[in-house]
Design a protein around this motif. Sequence first.
Motif, PDB file in Angstrom:
ATOM      1  N   ASP A  14       0.834  -1.205   0.000  1.00  0.00           N
ATOM      2  CA  ASP A  14       0.000   0.000   0.000  1.00  0.00           C
ATOM      3  C   ASP A  14       0.869   1.255   0.000  1.00  0.00           C
ATOM      4  OD1 ASP A  14      -2.310  -1.587   0.170  1.00  0.00           O
ATOM      5  OD2 ASP A  14      -2.356  -1.479   2.359  1.00  0.00           O
ATOM      6  N   VAL A  18       0.928   4.463  -2.722  1.00  0.00           N
ATOM      7  CA  VAL A  18       0.852   5.883  -2.372  1.00  0.00           C
ATOM      8  C   VAL A  18       2.080   6.622  -2.902  1.00  0.00           C
ATOM      9  CG1 VAL A  18       0.815   7.523  -0.448  1.00  0.00           C
ATOM     10  CG2 VAL A  18      -0.635   5.479  -0.382  1.00  0.00           C
ATOM     11  N   LYS A  21       1.843   7.059  -6.624  1.00  0.00           N
ATOM     12  CA  LYS A  21       0.830   8.071  -6.963  1.00  0.00           C
ATOM     13  C   LYS A  21       1.406   9.477  -6.793  1.00  0.00           C
ATOM     14  CE  LYS A  21      -2.748   5.356  -7.754  1.00  0.00           C
ATOM     15  NZ  LYS A  21      -3.434   5.281  -9.027  1.00  0.00           N
TER      16      LYS A  21
END
Length: 139
Positions: A14, A18, A21
Amino acid sequence: MIDKSEIVRGTGEDANVVRNKLIAFNAAHVPNGRYEEINLHIKNEAGEIIAGLNSAVCWNWMEVDILWVADTHRGQGLGKRLLEEAERIARANDCAFVKLNTFSFQAPRFYQKHGYQVMFMIDEAPAGQQHYYLKKDLE
């Protein structure tokens, strides 16, 4: 289904989502955006990592995240070798400077000895210690 307002602790995977992104967002807003991880290590005869440096080239600088040398191998110049190789790579990638952070119980004097200048320091972080942020221009 997860409630969209719920905050949950993420996994390493995860965290990478992030990070990627944000890298994509930054690249859309800053010309010549780049992010490349540069991770170096030194192994002993048994193939075990005894020293390592994790960093990334970001735009026009290198950011050293971690420099570690095993207790049993400190004082042998391994940290210096890793730092010099990282700086060589940074120069080859047209980086203007290297930045990093360290704690008072780690290696601020080591970095200063190798040309890094303290940009700022936070006292009592962690309690009873200092957190140093350093930079070395590569001109």
